[in-house]
Design a protein around this motif. Structure first.
Motif, PDB file in Angstrom:
ATOM      1  N   ASN A 103       0.763  -1.204   0.170  1.00 22.30           N
ATOM      2  CA  ASN A 103       0.069  -0.002  -0.094  1.00 22.30           C
ATOM      3  C   ASN A 103       0.793   1.330   0.029  1.00 22.30           C
ATOM      4  O   ASN A 103       0.271   2.471   0.158  1.00 22.30           O
ATOM      5  CB  ASN A 103      -1.009  -0.035   1.026  1.00 22.30           C
ATOM      6  CG  ASN A 103      -2.050  -0.999   1.306  1.00 22.30           C
ATOM      7  OD1 ASN A 103      -2.430  -1.284   0.124  1.00 22.30           O
ATOM      8  ND2 ASN A 103      -2.328  -1.643   2.296  1.00 22.30           N
ATOM      9  N   GLY A 104       2.003   1.067  -0.031  1.00 22.73           N
ATOM     10  CA  GLY A 104       2.993   2.291  -0.215  1.00 22.73           C
ATOM     11  C   GLY A 104       3.079   3.141   1.082  1.00 22.73           C
ATOM     12  O   GLY A 104       3.406   2.517   2.563  1.00 22.73           O
ATOM     13  N   HIS A 105       2.502   4.393   1.183  1.00 20.45           N
ATOM     14  CA  HIS A 105       2.423   5.386   2.576  1.00 20.45           C
ATOM     15  C   HIS A 105       1.057   5.068   2.942  1.00 20.45           C
ATOM     16  O   HIS A 105       0.928   5.656   4.066  1.00 20.45           O
ATOM     17  CB  HIS A 105       2.987   6.750   2.258  1.00 20.45           C
ATOM     18  CG  HIS A 105       4.120   7.017   2.156  1.00 20.45           C
ATOM     19  ND1 HIS A 105       5.042   6.474   0.986  1.00 20.45           N
ATOM     20  CD2 HIS A 105       4.925   7.696   2.896  1.00 20.45           C
ATOM     21  CE1 HIS A 105       6.102   6.980   1.212  1.00 20.45           C
ATOM     22  NE2 HIS A 105       6.025   7.398   2.452  1.00 20.45           N
ATOM     23  N   LEU A 106       0.429   4.093   2.456  1.00 21.66           N
ATOM     24  CA  LEU A 106      -1.239   4.112   2.969  1.00 21.66           C
ATOM     25  C   LEU A 106      -1.317   2.867   3.875  1.00 21.66           C
ATOM     26  O   LEU A 106      -0.969   1.884   3.491  1.00 21.66           O
ATOM     27  CB  LEU A 106      -2.071   4.137   1.915  1.00 21.66           C
ATOM     28  CG  LEU A 106      -2.448   5.231   1.140  1.00 21.66           C
ATOM     29  CD1 LEU A 106      -3.309   4.992   0.083  1.00 21.66           C
ATOM     30  CD2 LEU A 106      -3.378   6.324   2.026  1.00 21.66           C
ATOM     31  N   LEU A 107      -1.752   3.081   4.974  1.00 16.06           N
ATOM     32  CA  LEU A 107      -2.144   1.633   5.771  1.00 16.06           C
ATOM     33  C   LEU A 107      -3.428   1.371   5.355  1.00 16.06           C
ATOM     34  O   LEU A 107      -4.058   1.727   4.651  1.00 16.06           O
ATOM     35  CB  LEU A 107      -2.304   2.141   7.381  1.00 16.06           C
ATOM     36  CG  LEU A 107      -1.387   3.022   8.099  1.00 16.06           C
ATOM     37  CD1 LEU A 107      -1.654   3.686   9.474  1.00 16.06           C
ATOM     38  CD2 LEU A 107      -0.121   2.173   8.506  1.00 16.06           C
ATOM     39  N   ASP A 108      -3.772   0.061   5.633  1.00 21.15           N
ATOM     40  CA  ASP A 108      -4.799  -0.676   5.156  1.00 21.15           C
ATOM     41  C   ASP A 108      -5.957  -0.312   6.186  1.00 21.15           C
ATOM     42  O   ASP A 108      -5.861   0.417   7.382  1.00 21.15           O
ATOM     43  CB  ASP A 108      -4.725  -2.269   4.906  1.00 21.15           C
ATOM     44  CG  ASP A 108      -4.027  -3.065   6.294  1.00 21.15           C
ATOM     45  OD1 ASP A 108      -4.701  -2.266   7.332  1.00 21.15           O
ATOM     46  OD2 ASP A 108      -3.353  -3.873   6.438  1.00 21.15           O
ATOM     47  N   TYR A 109      -7.107  -0.773   5.768  1.00 25.10           N
ATOM     48  CA  TYR A 109      -8.250  -0.338   6.582  1.00 25.10           C
ATOM     49  C   TYR A 109      -8.195  -0.898   7.972  1.00 25.10           C
ATOM     50  O   TYR A 109      -8.562  -0.403   9.009  1.00 25.10           O
ATOM     51  CB  TYR A 109      -9.761  -0.926   5.772  1.00 25.10           C
ATOM     52  CG  TYR A 109      -9.803  -0.130   4.591  1.00 25.10           C
ATOM     53  CD1 TYR A 109     -10.213   1.239   4.698  1.00 25.10           C
ATOM     54  CD2 TYR A 109      -9.737  -0.647   3.259  1.00 25.10           C
ATOM     55  CE1 TYR A 109     -10.613   1.852   3.498  1.00 25.10           C
ATOM     56  CE2 TYR A 109      -9.950   0.100   2.132  1.00 25.10           C
ATOM     57  CZ  TYR A 109     -10.318   1.372   2.239  1.00 25.10           C
ATOM     58  OH  TYR A 109     -10.510   2.058   1.003  1.00 25.10           O
ATOM     59  N   TYR A 110      -7.831  -2.031   8.128  1.00 24.82           N
ATOM     60  CA  TYR A 110      -7.784  -2.736   9.487  1.00 24.82           C
ATOM     61  C   TYR A 110      -6.696  -1.864  10.414  1.00 24.82           C
ATOM     62  O   TYR A 110      -7.134  -1.670  11.499  1.00 24.82           O
ATOM     63  CB  TYR A 110      -7.414  -4.249   9.108  1.00 24.82           C
ATOM     64  CG  TYR A 110      -7.043  -4.885  10.739  1.00 24.82           C
ATOM     65  CD1 TYR A 110      -8.221  -5.036  11.502  1.00 24.82           C
ATOM     66  CD2 TYR A 110      -5.792  -5.400  11.103  1.00 24.82           C
ATOM     67  CE1 TYR A 110      -7.959  -5.778  12.682  1.00 24.82           C
ATOM     68  CE2 TYR A 110      -5.676  -6.056  12.409  1.00 24.82           C
ATOM     69  CZ  TYR A 110      -6.643  -6.133  13.190  1.00 24.82           C
ATOM     70  OH  TYR A 110      -6.386  -6.638  14.244  1.00 24.82           O
ATOM     71  N   THR A 111      -5.717  -1.624   9.772  1.00 20.44           N
ATOM     72  CA  THR A 111      -4.779  -1.005  10.689  1.00 20.44           C
ATOM     73  C   THR A 111      -4.826   0.566  10.606  1.00 20.44           C
ATOM     74  O   THR A 111      -4.080   1.091  11.106  1.00 20.44           O
ATOM     75  CB  THR A 111      -3.192  -1.349  10.240  1.00 20.44           C
ATOM     76  OG1 THR A 111      -3.093  -1.087   8.710  1.00 20.44           O
ATOM     77  CG2 THR A 111      -2.754  -2.700  10.199  1.00 20.44           C
ATOM     78  N   SER A 112      -5.972   1.026  10.268  1.00 19.73           N
ATOM     79  CA  SER A 112      -6.294   2.497  10.471  1.00 19.73           C
ATOM     80  C   SER A 112      -7.062   2.852  11.511  1.00 19.73           C
ATOM     81  O   SER A 112      -7.742   3.825  11.466  1.00 19.73           O
ATOM     82  CB  SER A 112      -6.836   2.752   9.182  1.00 19.73           C
ATOM     83  OG  SER A 112      -5.817   2.746   7.913  1.00 19.73           O
TER      84      SER A 112
END
Length: 463
Positions: free
Chosen positions: A210-219
């Motif tokens: 995801n690069g610099h984006l966290l996934d939905y669970y870890t957000s």
């Protein structure tokens, strides 16, 4: 100093080679065909480490030799880290491969437009995290060497020798494993925890596919509070190490820095509340985004609403990434303690203007700095602005408008990477010219070559 420099570089290259060997061993175990590329990285890294001592030990070492040697080391690290990325030669040209390698090792985290090819290879994703981990370690180590030769010649309260280098090496990687244990205990995914630990402690910000984006669970908010705390610890990574090693160091140096930065810290608190007041995001999101950009990590939660909420705060985030934490951290930017010198100088000039008589000025040394550090700040700002202007002009010839060119330049020079691009709704184009320009800016930002070039020029003339 020469022996310490050689030892530090050898330790770094041997460690990097060992990580490449572990990747080679992993590839053999899972029967991947990329083991040879990691084996080559391992061999090249060990050869370079071995020959550093005979090449430099008997040479006439001057202060400018530190700049040249460390610059060569950065280039060699980028070259070694790029070897496994040549597995993607069917998809990327040499310029783009070197760009990816530079982006990881300088802990910038900029990604080409067609990065999905790279992210589909799990071995290379892990290698990228290891590269940015080593980049974060090496950036702090080189800062220590700069500090010793530039700012600590009169005040010998920091005695840095081989034993202390080894202690810092153990401290850095133990802290990395501590991050890994803490994150794995909460996220319950070792691979994601490894990516996050590397991204946070190096301030690289790249967390895998995801690069610099966290996934939905870890957000989730609970995770964001945890990441914010780890990022804050990372910002004070070197001061904490020196504090545990010798309490006098904290009293004689960093306590003065904190006092000197008090006014700027108050401004940062006000900036945070301004951000909080001008969006509808949760408190966890606001705290996470604030520390992420202040340390030039550039991590973002995977919340599409957050980009719309903060996109109007362009100049606020520009201010944060220009500051970039404190000196001795692995983040980019000018550093809070250096920028605070400007406020001292402004105060001095205002006193002179108000009192209308001769005043000797602020005794900067007593406030935790010296004139060389002030001169380096002026050099960084002046040549940094010049580099940005030139880069913007060149980038406009690669098909980008002025705003995009400015965003790309700032993201590269401050080593913030894709995070700054994402909140401004931009992405890199496929033209090779843009990667050459950004390569140069990323190295300048990480190596801090802009300010130190002028300092070493003056020092070499006196030597």
């Amino acid at each position: 100093m020469q022996r310490l420099l050689i030892f530090s570089l050898q330790l770094s290259f041997y460690t990097f080679g060992s990580l490449a060997f572990l990747m080679c061993f992993r590839s053999i175990l899972i029967s991947n065909n990329d083991a040879v590329a990691f084996l080559i990285s391992f061999i090249v890294s060990f050869i370079i480490a071995y020959f550093f001592k005979p090449l430099y030990l008997n040479t006439d070492f001057k202060k400018k030799s530190l700049l040249i040697t460390v610059f060569y080391a950065w280039i060699l690290f980028i070259f070694i880290s790029s070897i496994p990325f040549f597995l993607l030669f069917n998809f990327y040209d040499i310029i783009k491969i070197i760009f990816i390698s530079t982006s990881f090792f300088t802990t910038t985290g900029l990604s080409p437009n067609d990065i999905d090819v790279f992210r589909s290879n799990r071995s290379l994703v892990i290698w990228g995290s290891l590269v940015q981990l080593m980049g974060g370690f090496f950036s702090i180590l080189t800062y220590i060497l700069y500090f010793l030769i530039l700012y600590n010649q009169q005040n010998k309260f920091i005695v840095f020798d081989k034993k202390l280098v080894i202690k810092f090496f153990v401290y850095f990687f133990l802290l990395f494993f501590l991050y890994l244990i803490i994150l794995n205990a909460t996220v319950h995914d070792l691979f994601i925890s490894f990516m996050l630990s590397s991204a946070i402690i190096s301030t690289g910000g790249v967390v895998g596919a995801n690069g610099h984006l966290l996934d939905y669970y870890t957000s989730q908010d609970a995770f964001l509070y945890l990441y914010s705390g780890l990022i804050l610890v990372t910002m004070f990574l070197l001061p904490l190490f020196l504090y545990f090693h010798n309490f006098k160091i904290f009293i004689n140096y960093y306590l003065k820095i904190i006092k000197r930065c008090f006014f700027l810290l108050v401004i940062l608190i006000l900036v945070f509340f301004f951000i909080l007041h001008n969006n509808n995001l949760s408190m966890a999101d606001n705290i996470f985004i604030f520390f992420s950009f202040l340390t030039t990590t550039g991590l973002l939660s995977n919340n599409s609403a957050s980009f719309q909420e903060i996109s109007s705060l362009f100049f606020i985030f520009l201010f944060l990434i220009f500051l970039g934490g404190i000196a001795g951290s692995s983040g980019g930017g000018l550093k809070i303690d250096r920028v605070s010198l400007i406020f001292l100088k402004i105060k001095d000039e205002l006193i002179k203007l108000t009192l209308q008589h001769k005043i000797q000025g602020i005794e900067i040394v007593k406030k935790g700095s010296n004139q060389k550090e002030l001169n380096s700040l002026y050099s960084i700002i002046a040549l940094g602005l010049f580099s940005i202007i030139i880069a913007i002009l060149l980038l406009t010839f690669t098909g980008n408008n002025i705003f995009e060119s400015f965003v790309f330049s700032i993201a590269s020079l401050t080593n913030t990477g894709d995070g700054f691009l994402i909140i401004n709704g931009t992405s890199l184009k496929k033209t090779s010219g843009i990667y050459l320009i950004l390569n140069f800016l990323m190295i300048c930002g990480r190596f801090e070559i802009i300010g130190y070039l002028l300092i070493f020029k003056k020092l070499s003339q006196k030597t």
